[in-house]
Design an enzyme around this catalytic site. Sequence first.
Site, PDB file in Angstrom:
ATOM      1  N   TYR A 126       8.958   6.661   9.613  1.00  0.00           N
ATOM      2  CA  TYR A 126       7.690   6.596   8.686  1.00  0.00           C
ATOM      3  C   TYR A 126       7.147   5.238   9.224  1.00  0.00           C
ATOM      4  O   TYR A 126       6.930   5.155  10.472  1.00  0.00           O
ATOM      5  CB  TYR A 126       8.331   6.069   7.126  1.00  0.00           C
ATOM      6  CG  TYR A 126       7.212   6.344   6.170  1.00  0.00           C
ATOM      7  CD1 TYR A 126       6.609   7.362   6.060  1.00  0.00           C
ATOM      8  CD2 TYR A 126       7.057   5.333   5.383  1.00  0.00           C
ATOM      9  CE1 TYR A 126       5.695   7.705   4.974  1.00  0.00           C
ATOM     10  CE2 TYR A 126       6.104   5.480   4.255  1.00  0.00           C
ATOM     11  CZ  TYR A 126       5.462   6.398   4.346  1.00  0.00           C
ATOM     12  OH  TYR A 126       4.664   6.648   3.384  1.00  0.00           O
TER      13      TYR A 126
ATOM     14  N   ARG B  84      -7.046   7.976   1.635  1.00  0.00           N
ATOM     15  CA  ARG B  84      -6.635   6.540   2.061  1.00  0.00           C
ATOM     16  C   ARG B  84      -5.331   6.428   2.572  1.00  0.00           C
ATOM     17  O   ARG B  84      -4.412   6.237   1.732  1.00  0.00           O
ATOM     18  CB  ARG B  84      -6.915   5.580   0.780  1.00  0.00           C
ATOM     19  CG  ARG B  84      -6.711   4.108   1.259  1.00  0.00           C
ATOM     20  CD  ARG B  84      -6.342   3.690  -0.083  1.00  0.00           C
ATOM     21  NE  ARG B  84      -4.992   4.188  -0.390  1.00  0.00           N
ATOM     22  CZ  ARG B  84      -4.031   3.094  -0.436  1.00  0.00           C
ATOM     23  NH1 ARG B  84      -4.247   1.857   0.315  1.00  0.00           N
ATOM     24  NH2 ARG B  84      -2.838   3.356  -0.467  1.00  0.00           N
TER      25      ARG B  84
ATOM     26  N   LYS C  29       7.364  10.881   4.263  1.00  0.00           N
ATOM     27  CA  LYS C  29       7.962  10.287   3.225  1.00  0.00           C
ATOM     28  C   LYS C  29       9.299  11.035   2.677  1.00  0.00           C
ATOM     29  O   LYS C  29      10.311  10.540   2.164  1.00  0.00           O
ATOM     30  CB  LYS C  29       6.837  10.195   2.068  1.00  0.00           C
ATOM     31  CG  LYS C  29       7.039   9.198   0.850  1.00  0.00           C
ATOM     32  CD  LYS C  29       6.127   7.998   1.140  1.00  0.00           C
ATOM     33  CE  LYS C  29       6.314   7.086  -0.046  1.00  0.00           C
ATOM     34  NZ  LYS C  29       5.673   5.908   0.127  1.00  0.00           N
TER      35      LYS C  29
ATOM     36  N   GLU D  43       0.584  10.558  -3.286  1.00  0.00           N
ATOM     37  CA  GLU D  43       0.541   9.320  -2.026  1.00  0.00           C
ATOM     38  C   GLU D  43      -0.875   9.456  -1.464  1.00  0.00           C
ATOM     39  O   GLU D  43      -1.484  10.242  -1.058  1.00  0.00           O
ATOM     40  CB  GLU D  43       1.597  10.162  -1.207  1.00  0.00           C
ATOM     41  CG  GLU D  43       1.916   8.981   0.075  1.00  0.00           C
ATOM     42  CD  GLU D  43       2.644   7.785  -0.203  1.00  0.00           C
ATOM     43  OE1 GLU D  43       2.406   6.837   0.515  1.00  0.00           O
ATOM     44  OE2 GLU D  43       3.128   7.893  -1.311  1.00  0.00           O
ATOM     45  N   ASP D  44      -1.278   8.165  -1.207  1.00  0.00           N
ATOM     46  CA  ASP D  44      -2.486   7.672  -0.421  1.00  0.00           C
ATOM     47  C   ASP D  44      -3.759   8.482  -0.749  1.00  0.00           C
ATOM     48  O   ASP D  44      -4.247   9.086   0.017  1.00  0.00           O
ATOM     49  CB  ASP D  44      -2.082   8.127   1.008  1.00  0.00           C
ATOM     50  CG  ASP D  44      -1.270   6.823   1.607  1.00  0.00           C
ATOM     51  OD1 ASP D  44      -0.990   6.036   1.140  1.00  0.00           O
ATOM     52  OD2 ASP D  44      -0.508   7.330   2.857  1.00  0.00           O
TER      53      ASP D  44
ATOM     54  N   ASP E  68       3.372   6.655  -5.968  1.00  0.00           N
ATOM     55  CA  ASP E  68       4.055   5.503  -5.147  1.00  0.00           C
ATOM     56  C   ASP E  68       3.195   4.255  -4.861  1.00  0.00           C
ATOM     57  O   ASP E  68       3.704   3.252  -4.617  1.00  0.00           O
ATOM     58  CB  ASP E  68       4.710   6.189  -4.085  1.00  0.00           C
ATOM     59  CG  ASP E  68       5.898   5.160  -3.113  1.00  0.00           C
ATOM     60  OD1 ASP E  68       6.606   4.590  -4.057  1.00  0.00           O
ATOM     61  OD2 ASP E  68       5.331   4.990  -1.907  1.00  0.00           O
ATOM     62  N   ASP E  69       2.242   4.445  -4.458  1.00  0.00           N
ATOM     63  CA  ASP E  69       1.280   3.405  -3.974  1.00  0.00           C
ATOM     64  C   ASP E  69       1.021   2.397  -5.129  1.00  0.00           C
ATOM     65  O   ASP E  69       0.943   1.178  -4.819  1.00  0.00           O
ATOM     66  CB  ASP E  69      -0.062   3.861  -3.388  1.00  0.00           C
ATOM     67  CG  ASP E  69      -0.116   4.906  -2.269  1.00  0.00           C
ATOM     68  OD1 ASP E  69       0.585   4.672  -1.281  1.00  0.00           O
ATOM     69  OD2 ASP E  69      -0.706   5.898  -2.596  1.00  0.00           O
TER      70      ASP E  69
ATOM     71  N   ASN F 209       1.025  -2.370   5.563  1.00  0.00           N
ATOM     72  CA  ASN F 209       1.268  -1.484   6.795  1.00  0.00           C
ATOM     73  C   ASN F 209       0.185  -0.885   7.530  1.00  0.00           C
ATOM     74  O   ASN F 209      -0.959  -0.729   7.144  1.00  0.00           O
ATOM     75  CB  ASN F 209       1.941  -0.222   6.332  1.00  0.00           C
ATOM     76  CG  ASN F 209       3.319  -0.878   5.638  1.00  0.00           C
ATOM     77  OD1 ASN F 209       4.155  -1.576   6.518  1.00  0.00           O
ATOM     78  ND2 ASN F 209       3.874  -0.264   4.501  1.00  0.00           N
TER      79      ASN F 209
END
Length: 778
Positions: free
Chosen positions: A310, A363, A381, A452-453, A475-476, A625
């Site tokens: 990851y 994103r 993930k 996610e993202d 999760d973000d 990150n």
Amino acid sequence: MGKRAARWALLASRAADVQKVLNRLASSNKRVGKTLQLSLLLTKALVARTTAATAPAPKRSRTAGPRKYRNTNNTSAKLTPQGALFLQLVQPCLELAPWIYSLVFLARLPFFSLPTLAHAMASSPHSISTSSSDISTPRSISPSSVASARSSHSSISSSKRMSISSTRRISAANPMSSVDITAIEEAMRMANLDTLRGYNQTRYGEVRQFATTEYMSEKQALGYQVLSEPMWNKGLSFTPEQRVAKNLTGLIPHVMEDSNRQCERALKMIRSRQTNIDKYLYLSTLKSQNVDLFYRLLIDNAKELMPLVYTPTIGDVCLQYSTLYTRPEALYISIKQRKSMKTILRNWPYPNPEICVVTDGSRILGLGDLGVNGVGIPIGKLALYTAAAGIHPAKTLPIVLDCGTANETNLKDPLYLGLRSKRIPVAEQQEFMDEFMQAAAEVYPDMVVQFEDFESEKAFNYLDRYRNSYKCFNDDIQGTGAVVLGGYIGAVNLSGVPIEEQRLVFMGAGSAGVGVAKQLVEYYTKRGLSEQAAKDKFWLVDTKGLVTKDRGDKLAEHKKYFARSDNNGHQFRTLEEVIEYVKPTALVGLTATHGVFTESVVRALKASVDAGGLGRRPILFPLSNPLTKAECTFEQAVTWTDGTVIFASGSPFSAFTVKVADQPVTYYPNQGNNVYVFPGIGLGAILSKASRVTDNMIYTSAAALAGSLNAEEIHKGLIYPRIERVRDASLIVAREVMKAARRDGVSQLPDEQWLEWEEWGDPALDKYIKARIYDPEL
């Protein structure tokens, strides 16, 4: 010279060279070759037509020197400008884009390879080159070759000369002489890549499959059927009895190894690789061949291998995903097949997945819109869901929703695997997401969906839209908030600053920044503060400065919650100004901008904390990150705060040792990695059969993480467990999330089961969890 001869003489000097180019192109690209052939014929015809009414060529005499001419006839003649010729060439072809490019290609040849009249040749001294090397083809042009050609043409030799005045007259006569052939070639390439242009799709067809995929069971599989299925393959760990029963004799080496020896071999191969991408590719190949060995290796070597699986490596993998692609590892759902959503979901080879990670790639980390290339995030993930929480790999489902991309690099990449089109409007993306959530709930009703993202506005919108109707979380927003809250709880205890004096500045006001800040607000409200008093402890900064209600710009909806109104009309445009104004005790970075926490910023943070009294320590969380996006490094933070910093980053840093009074002192960094919470949240939601994921379940995960440190970790001043203990932490988080689901009334487990646990406590619940998690054995 007769008219017929004059017509053909115009192109005779370069006809052979042009023909060579055309033949070469025709052999490599029939369409381009035929187009150029046709263009050449058109050129000849129009040249003949335009020269028919011109005066005969004046006489020329040779002068001394190589291939020079001078005009011996000073009488004026009616000339046909070359610009007019090319206008006639291009005008009838405006509706045929390939013709235009081809004709401009011909126009870009040296001027005298297509002379309009012999008069023009006689009007100024020049030389004619018939070398085929002077002809540039679309495949031969590159920025470096163009520069080289310009350099060589600018040098003066005895065999090739052209006066400046002549060049100016030629440029004036030929308006196409300034055409950038490289740009034209790029436009042609892009036109060929854009296979969806011109369509106006308002309806979508549905894929109708006429057969059901029949999968063989592990019990029935024999020989290579066993070895080719990564879920069944045990490598060299098959026992003699298994080799006989499964017809494996001779198909694998005549040696039997345990998991330790196979892991030793795999580690040696990984460590021999020179780059993290190569190491990732080896691990990916291993996973595609032997799932048990892959996860045994990952679990036992978490500190070394999780950064490869990851962050930070996955960011580089996503940037190159379309190039690195060798086999499918996810479901790829294009908006072009939106009516076939249920069919696509049912095509997943492993039945009844329990956890899904879905992205639209809009994103990715701090890298922006990567489109389909963002699928590496769900893949990585879910590997962590298995390694950290023990969710069986056959029960995981990575998905990417392809709505196009705004990434120009991807759109220009001939290897890009996604839709080669701009992102569809947000409203249509919303409809697409609605259809996905409905289909996923219908096909896999027990599956938890983790977002996610997604870009910030969509991330908040989707979470608010679906959180009360489906089993889902983001999760973000929630995971990042929980892991930072878990670390912040420990950091506050170590900082020496009372809760009522804590003030936090957030650099970054996107989905992650606002999500984290909201989690920390809940931390203060649970300790007796009103929501407004808790919210007043936070100052958010974005690229335009402090987020205020009167800043003058239109604030994104998710930023309004923290927009300040107590700034008395003053606007603070830089982070330094905000720190000077706020005097914070904690600084959190979620900007995806490397180096934004400069020395002056960090020293100003320390000064504001020191002003409150002795024994106080600043809290500094550069959480972006990958490492290349981190706001500052651990070494910088330690140096600039004289070792007093309480530090946590999003990606891993190494321990830092300095000498203090000739004695070495080692400082240990903390990594605020979401892997400490999202696997436990997912496992807890699955095992409790939660009908939805509540805010209390998320907050509880953070509190459980803060309480998962052992004595050694606390003694070292850590605020997160060592990454080697991530499984232990995930079990604690999952247990507490399950209990929160019961308290919130969303657990659908039988009451009898909960009555047993409520009677016997955590040991009974821990035993239940451990019995249901995946622990690979070879």
